[in-house]
Enzyme design. Structure first.
Site, PDB file in Angstrom:
ATOM      1  N   PRO A 268      49.831 -38.990  -1.944  1.00  0.00           N
ATOM      2  CA  PRO A 268      50.860 -39.072  -0.891  1.00  0.00           C
ATOM      3  C   PRO A 268      51.557 -37.744  -0.593  1.00  0.00           C
ATOM      4  O   PRO A 268      52.735 -37.556  -0.876  1.00  0.00           O
ATOM      5  CB  PRO A 268      51.839 -40.102  -1.461  1.00  0.00           C
ATOM      6  CG  PRO A 268      51.755 -39.907  -2.942  1.00  0.00           C
ATOM      7  CD  PRO A 268      50.311 -39.568  -3.223  1.00  0.00           C
ATOM      8  N   CYS A 269      50.844 -36.836   0.042  1.00  0.00           N
ATOM      9  CA  CYS A 269      51.451 -35.558   0.418  1.00  0.00           C
ATOM     10  C   CYS A 269      52.566 -35.746   1.444  1.00  0.00           C
ATOM     11  O   CYS A 269      53.391 -34.842   1.641  1.00  0.00           O
ATOM     12  CB  CYS A 269      50.393 -34.596   0.933  1.00  0.00           C
ATOM     13  SG  CYS A 269      49.387 -35.222   2.305  1.00  0.00           S
ATOM     14  N   HIS A 270      52.628 -36.923   2.083  1.00  0.00           N
ATOM     15  CA  HIS A 270      53.711 -37.173   3.051  1.00  0.00           C
ATOM     16  C   HIS A 270      55.065 -37.281   2.362  1.00  0.00           C
ATOM     17  O   HIS A 270      56.101 -37.210   3.027  1.00  0.00           O
ATOM     18  CB  HIS A 270      53.429 -38.442   3.854  1.00  0.00           C
ATOM     19  CG  HIS A 270      53.342 -39.683   3.026  1.00  0.00           C
ATOM     20  ND1 HIS A 270      52.183 -40.081   2.383  1.00  0.00           N
ATOM     21  CD2 HIS A 270      54.276 -40.624   2.720  1.00  0.00           C
ATOM     22  CE1 HIS A 270      52.407 -41.202   1.723  1.00  0.00           C
ATOM     23  NE2 HIS A 270      53.666 -41.557   1.902  1.00  0.00           N
TER      24      HIS A 270
END
Length: 207
Positions: free
Chosen positions: A176-178
Site C-alpha cells: 500500500p504505497c498510497h
C-alpha cells in the site's frame, strides 16, 4: 473527489522483523510454470488489474488496463505471457487464485485488512524490498511520511529512495504505497493519480 485527511501513524522507527505475509524478491523462490493469470476487479477506486501466478502470488497489480500492467513486468516475468480470466472465474483456477479473488472482493466491500494475507513478489534491490515490507506494516486507515518510511526501511537519510520505492511498486494496493504521504500530510504523488489515492484512503478510513 474529496475526503477527510487520514490519520497519521506514529513513526515506524524500525523495519519490521518479518513481513506480515509471504513476500520475497523475484528470483528468490521458484517462479512456477505457465502463463500468469490476468483479470480485473471493480473497486471503489476504479478497475484494478491483477496479474498473478497459478499458485496465487501477485506479480503485478494497479489501477490501469491489464496490458499496461503487463508492460511494467520485468522481462524475466513478462516472457511467461498471461492468460486473461474473468474475475468471476478466477476461483476455478485453484485455491491460490481463489484466495486472491476473495481478498480483493472483501477489500472492495470495505474490509481494509483483506489484502494483508495475499502473497506478492516483485523485483527490487535490498532497500526497495525493505521499503515495500515496511509499507505492508502500515495499518489501514493510517499513513506515514516518506521520511518515516525511509527510517522504517533502515536508511533514515534515504528519503528520495523511499519515494522511488513507492513509484516503482508494481503490486498496488497489495503493497500500500498510497499510505505514504509527504511531510506535512499532503498527498504527494501516486502512479495511478491522486483521485485513486484519495479513494483508497477514504475506503480504508471507513473500514
Amino acid at each position: 473527489m474529496t475526503t477527510t485527511e487520514p490519520a497519521t501513524a506514529g513513526p515506524l522507527t524500525t523495519a519490521p522483523s518479518a513481513p506480515p505475509v509471504p513476500q520475497h524478491p523475484a528470483g528468490s523462490a521458484p517462479a512456477g510454470a505457465g502463463p500468469l493469470l490476468a483479470t480485473t476487479f471493480a473497486t471503489p477506486a476504479g478497475e484494478l488489474a491483477v496479474l498473478l501466478t497459478p499458485e496465487g502470488v501477485v506479480r503485478a497489480a494497479g489501477f490501469a488496463p491489464v496490458a499496461a500492467m503487463a508492460a511494467r513486468l520485468p522481462a524475466a516475468t513478462a516472457v511467461r505471457g498471461h492468460r486473461v480470466v474473468a474475475a468471476q472465474d478466477l476461483s476455478r483456477e485453484g485455491d491460490g487464485p481463489a484466495r486472491v479473488a476473495d481478498a480483493v472482493a472483501r477489500y472492495a466491500a470495505g474490509e481494509p485488512t483483506a489484502l494483508d494475507a495475499v502473497p506478492v513478489e516483485q523485483a527490487g534491490g535490498p532497500f526497495q524490498q525493505r521499503a515495500w515490507q515496511a509499507m505492508r506494516a502500515i495499518p489501514p486507515g493510517r499513513t506515514v511520511t516518506y521520511a518515516e518510511l525511509a527510517l522504517a526501511a533502515g536508511s533514515p537519510t534515504a528519503v528520495r529512495a523511499a519515494g522511488s520505492a513507492c513509484a516503482r511498486n508494481l503490486v498496488a494496493p497489495f503493497v500500500p504505497c498510497h499510505r505514504v504521504l509527504r511531510t506535512g500530510g499532503t498527498l504527494g504523488g501516486y502512479y495511478y493519480g491522486l483521485e485513486v489515492k484519495r479513494a483508497l484512503l477514504a475506503l480504508e478510513a471507513r473500514g
